[in-house]
Enzyme design. Structure first.
Site, PDB file in Angstrom:
ATOM      1  CD  GLN A 185      -2.519   1.144   2.740  1.00 59.09           C
ATOM      2  OE1 GLN A 185      -2.918   0.075   3.191  1.00 59.09           O
ATOM      3  NE2 GLN A 185      -2.707   2.273   3.372  1.00 59.09           N
ATOM      4  CB  SER A 221       1.383   6.651   5.060  1.00 54.88           C
ATOM      5  OG  SER A 221       0.180   6.207   5.656  1.00 54.88           O
ATOM      6  CB  SER A 271       3.271  -3.620   5.524  1.00 55.52           C
ATOM      7  OG  SER A 271       3.007  -2.903   6.704  1.00 55.52           O
ATOM      8  CD  GLU A 275      -5.539  -1.542   5.736  1.00 56.55           C
ATOM      9  OE1 GLU A 275      -4.338  -1.837   5.840  1.00 56.55           O
ATOM     10  OE2 GLU A 275      -5.946  -0.366   5.642  1.00 56.55           O
ATOM     11  CD  GLU A 334      -4.793   8.325  18.624  1.00 59.45           C
ATOM     12  OE1 GLU A 334      -4.313   8.136  19.755  1.00 59.45           O
ATOM     13  OE2 GLU A 334      -4.483   7.634  17.635  1.00 59.45           O
TER      14      GLU A 334
END
Length: 414
Positions: free
Chosen positions: A131, A134, A167, A250, A383
């Site tokens: 993925q 980020s 990852s 996911e 969060e």
């Protein structure tokens, strides 16, 4: 489906699994050796098994047959998953991203050609995916990502940027990439999703060392990478919608139970009994709370799985993802405590080696404690999950955002 019919189907699945698994694999499972990793012990046998599993459609039994699944309803798909887990015969954990995030994204948004090209490799386990969402400057605020994809006159895109916390990017054949294609739109718009070939010139992968000593997280550098428009997933500038649908899948996949995080409840209860610490009221209270949470989590997942057969994965997966990740951390902590002082040191014979490349051998309780810190970060921090639940499940007001609606190129970025 009635209980009797499900029981018969479970026997059928188990007969097939036992008939196809290599004898050494079955012996390792039946020996009760909890540290045995038969899927990794014989790569040739594992490859043949996963090909057979994929051909049967049981890698992803709930997918449609035309996508490589078995077209099973939620009940029967759950039975297949339970039997495979019992024999530790499903795809290794590092295939989580292609199975639960990339595959559903391609099924929902891909063209017929993309589905035919990419789904078979995901189902068989032949192709690893990562993925590429980020970034160093866009973690929890993913929509502010700055990786740019600029269109050329000949139907290609030139991509430049950096991704992080990807990852198994070092093992991946492909990556699901988000890049900004229109900086004049607000940050949640002007993003496009691509199916990136990780072998293209300009793609550089560098593993990042983690607290466990392993290095399955990576940073990825994209320098003038030329990507064909045929690799675009979904409509132009609609990558945020594509990403949200994939992330919902996911998060639902990350919430199957405490064992999804690598630590099941039952061995912790057994350790409390064997060590005699079950007699302590404080220990019983903590474990009783975890048992109640585990049961509630399992029942909630069953309800959400039934709903998903009609409407697909939804934002409610954030609820179970949040509970599962925090429960797994609590289990890892109490397991370390119950193991006593011996958990803080280990001999070479007692050490375990993680599947992460380069991981240092350490005691299982110590590794579990350190490794559990990622559970409340991976797939969206706790969060972020609480914000999603508050706004999109409970309908509470959104937090004020002074940048809402402003063009991305006008935003201040650190």
């Amino acid at each position: 489906m009635s209980g009797g019919m499900l029981a018969e189907f479970e026997r059928e699945v188990e007969r097939w699994v036992r008939g196809k698994l290599p004898p050494k694999w079955l012996a390792a499972i039946e020996s009760g050796d909890s540290d045995a990793e038969p899927a990794l012990g014989d790569p040739g046998a594992a490859r043949d098994w996963f090909e057979a599993l994929g051909a049967r459609g049981w890698t992803v039994p709930h997918w449609a047959v035309e996508d490589g699944g078995a077209g099973l309803d939620a009940d029967r798909a759950g039975v297949v998953g339970a039997v495979l887990a019992r024999y530790r015969a499903d795809l290794p954990a590092h295939h989580f991203v292609p199975i639960t995030l990339v595959g559903p994204g391609i099924r929902s948004w891909g063209t017929a050609e993309q589905r035919a090209r990419y789904l078979p490799g995901i189902v068989s386990g032949a192709d690893m995916w990562c993925q590429l969402f980020s970034e160093p400057g866009a973690g929890s605020d993913l929509a502010s990502l700055s990786t740019r994809a600029v269109a050329t006159d000949d139907g290609h895109w030139i991509v430049n940027g950096q991704k992080v916390w990807s990852s198994f990017a070092n093992l991946s054949r492909y990556g699901l990439l988000l890049a900004r294609t229109d900086p004049d739109r607000p940050k949640n718009a002007g993003i496009t999703c691509f199916l990136l070939d990780m072998r293209l010139p300009g793609v550089t992968v560098r593993p990042l060392r983690q607290i466990t000593g392993g290095a399955h997280f990576c940073e990825v550098f994209l320098d003038d990478v030329i990507v064909p428009d045929s690799a675009r997933l979904g409509p132009l500038h609609e990558g945020w919608r594509v990403a949200l649908s994939a992330l919902n899948s996911e998060r639902s996949g990350l919430s199957g139970g405490s064992e999804v995080g690598g630590l099941a409840l039952e061995p912790v209860l057994e350790l409390a009994r064997v060590s005699g610490q079950w007699r302590r009221e404080s220990v019983r209270d903590r474990l009783a709370g975890m048992i109640a949470t585990e049961r509630a989590l399992a029942l909630t997942n069953l309800r959400l799985r039934a709903e998903a057969t009609h409407s697909g994965a939804g934002v409610k997966g954030s609820i179970t993802k949040l509970v599962q990740s925090e429960l797994s951390q609590r289990l890892a902590e109490i397991r370390f405590e119950l193991a006593g002082p011996g958990a803080a040191y280990w001999s070479d014979d007692e050490a375990v080696v993680a599947a992460d490349p380069g991981a240092e051998p350490m005691g299982p309780e110590a590794f579990g404690l350190l490794d559990s810190r990622r559970f409340t970060i991976a797939g969206g921090t706790s969060e972020i999950q609480r914000n999603i639940i508050a706004e999109r499940v409970l309908g509470l007001d959104r937090e004020p955002d002074p940048d809402r609606g402003r063009p991305w190129r006008e935003l201040r970025r650190g």
